[in-house]
Enzyme design. Structure first.
Site, short mmCIF file in Angstrom:
data_model
loop_
_atom_site.label_atom_id
_atom_site.label_comp_id
_atom_site.label_asym_id
_atom_site.label_seq_id
_atom_site.Cartn_x
_atom_site.Cartn_y
_atom_site.Cartn_z
N ASP A 123 0.81 -1.22 0.00
CA ASP A 123 0.00 0.00 0.00
C ASP A 123 0.84 1.28 0.00
OD1 ASP A 123 1.03 -0.05 2.53
OD2 ASP A 123 -0.90 -0.07 3.58
N ARG A 174 13.17 11.20 5.83
CA ARG A 174 14.48 10.63 6.05
C ARG A 174 15.52 11.42 5.27
NH1 ARG A 174 15.45 4.30 4.92
NH2 ARG A 174 14.80 4.79 2.81
N ASP A 250 19.82 -4.50 -0.82
CA ASP A 250 19.04 -3.28 -1.06
C ASP A 250 19.04 -2.37 0.17
OD1 ASP A 250 17.48 -5.71 -0.33
OD2 ASP A 250 15.93 -4.24 0.10
#
Ligand code: AMP
Ligand code: MG
Length: 482
Positions: A123, A174, A250
């Site tokens: 989502d 961030r 990642d």
């Protein structure tokens, strides 16, 4: 471009790269945003400390994009638990590349701001609790002096999101020197042309390792630099007992900052096998495995650089392999140096490694608290636990004292220890209470904890050691908490 100080200073560089590397993406709007945290210290560093309350709400909820910015989501791939997967920013939008007053380029990214082309059925949202956790843990790491992404703001979106039940949604802003990952290299190597790989590599070099531009074999030197910086980073994690929890490629930043705080936690009782992440059932990312995983991730990165090192594939592989083969010795040397700092040995000799090895064995055998043991040694005081009562530990302590006394006067040794042994870390039980209370609207405990972790090496003000409730960590589980 808005060049005023204390305001955005936007420069879009990533969106000049080949189009496959990103997707232009507006964050979803928040209907009823509420400011939970705004990190004014960080804002000052960035020159972003003059926003009005409304501007904070607008920019960090995704409701407004800084003038002149091209918001994007970045493409990347990665090895997750050893398996190659196409990923990308599935719930993050880079709303700005902002140049700070010190001329440093920062990615300003909203995490939890809705779906993107990389959402793969998710989502695109984040729970308020997970972003509070990231805020807390990244602040803790920053204060511990460990390279990390940072958290500028937390907004409660006003929207409910569904996981195993309904939660409040949150958006974390961030800040990172970039969000380029090992996995971004994997993406480019697998899905782009050699020309595109070269363009991307030159961009990364210019952005993160500009000193290497004038060197002969840039790609090889780049690999060395990334390896060195990541060894430093992981050694720092090992110094304070930090367990990242998901060291997939990642989640490894090319700038060697700690990024992607998910199920991370700090180890209390020393045990190399410590794992808290609920999804890490086989202990792949346990505390003691972190250097091994770093090594495998570096091998994956090295593979992506093969076309850049030499025109001959065989030669590239040989050259890169030669560098990778240096990893173990290099890591060990840095790890022992870190441990020598923790026990205050100023001019270490090779045989001092025995002192370190035997201490680690004792910590492990007597299930001692990692932080409190070193803090007690630093204060030269007794700690009321099993370890300090044991004769073999008492003997170790005498040998150690003997060792540091003969080389220097002890004050210098203890001062060195004070710089490397935190006295306060975010203890798991405190983190959980703080987050539980916060999601029920009471931020007092979280604020207290943020204060506790703000000066982790302050031996002048704090001498009281943190005690964790017996057995709490045995059943403690952390979640990716998306
Ligand atoms: P992480 O575990 O946070 O490192 O995420 C791994 C991958 O899953 C990344 O590509 C994320 O963007 C993606 N992801 C995580 N949570 C969500 C979410 N709620 N919706 C869409 N993508 C997500
Ligand atoms: Mg991630």
């Amino acid at each position: 471009m808005d060049k005023k100080r204390n305001r955005w200073n936007i420069s879009n560089s990533y969106s000049k790269l080949p189009k496959k590397l990103y997707s232009k993406q507006q964050p979803e709007k928040s209907l009823n945003p509420e400011k939970i945290y705004f990190n004014s210290n960080l804002a000052s560093e960035l020159g972003l400390n003059k926003f009005s309350e409304n501007e904070i709400l607008d920019y960090f909820s995704g409701n407004k994009i800084p003038n002149g910015s091209i918001p994007i989501s970045q493409a990347y791939a990665g090895h997750q638990f050893g398996r190659f997967t196409m990923l990308g920013d599935g719930r993050a939008v880079l709303i700005a590349e902002h140049i700070s007053p010190h001329n440093k380029r920062n990615d300003i990214q909203l995490k939890g701001s809705g779906k993107t082309p990389f959402s793969r059925g998710g989502d695109g949202k984040a729970t308020l609790s997970s972003v509070l956790r990231e805020y807390l843990m990244s602040e803790a790491m920053y204060n511990l002096g460990i390279p990390t992404s940072r958290s500028l703001a937390i907004i409660k979106t006003g929207e409910k999101i569904f996981r195993e039940r309904e939660y409040d949604g949150g958006i974390l802003t961030r800040v990172s020197s970039s969000h380029i990952r090992f996995g971004t290299f994997e993406f480019v190597r697998n899905y782009c042309s050699k020309k595109e790989l070269e363009i991307f590599f030159n961009y990364v070099l210019e952005r993160h390792y500009p000193d290497l531009k004038s060197t002969k074999n840039q790609a090889l030197n780049f690999f060395d630099a990334v390896m060195e910086n990541h060894v430093k980073l992981v050694v720092d994690w090992m110094r304070v007992g930090f367990i990242h929890g998901v060291m997939n490629t990642d989640n490894m930043g090319i700038a060697a900052e700690t990024i992607d705080y998910g199920p991370c936690a700090f180890m209390n009782i020393f045990n190399n096998e410590t794992v808290f992440s609920s999804i890490d059932r086989f202990g792949r990312y346990s505390f003691g495995n972190q250097p091994k995983i770093l090594h495998s991730n570096l091998v994956i990165l090295a593979n992506t650089l093969i076309p850049l090192v030499s025109n001959s594939e065989d030669e590239s592989i040989e050259l890169l392999k030669d560098r990778i083969d240096k990893f173990s010795n290099y890591y060990n040397e840095k790890w022992y140096n870190m441990m020598f700092n923790k026990i205050g040995i100023i001019n270490p000799k090779y045989e001092d490694r025995i002192l370190v090895d035997s201490l680690i064995e004792l910590l492990s055998f007597y299930k001692a608290d990692y932080t409190n043991t070193f803090a007690s040694l630093t204060m030269d005081s007794e700690y009321d636990d099993d370890l300090f009562k044991q004769n073999d530990f008492k003997k170790w302590r005498l040998d150690w004292k003997q060792r540091i006394k003969i080389s220097n006067n002890c004050e210098e040794n203890f001062n060195l220890m004070k710089l490397h042994n935190p006295i306060q870390i975010p203890r798991n039980y405190l983190v959980e209470i703080a987050l539980q209370n916060s999601i029920n609207g009471d931020y007092q405990k979280l604020n207290e904890l943020l204060k506790i972790i703000s000066k982790p090496y302050d031996y002048n003000k704090q001498t009281k050691l943190q005690k964790t409730p017996l057995g709490f960590d045995d059943s403690y589980k952390t979640f990716c908490g998306t």
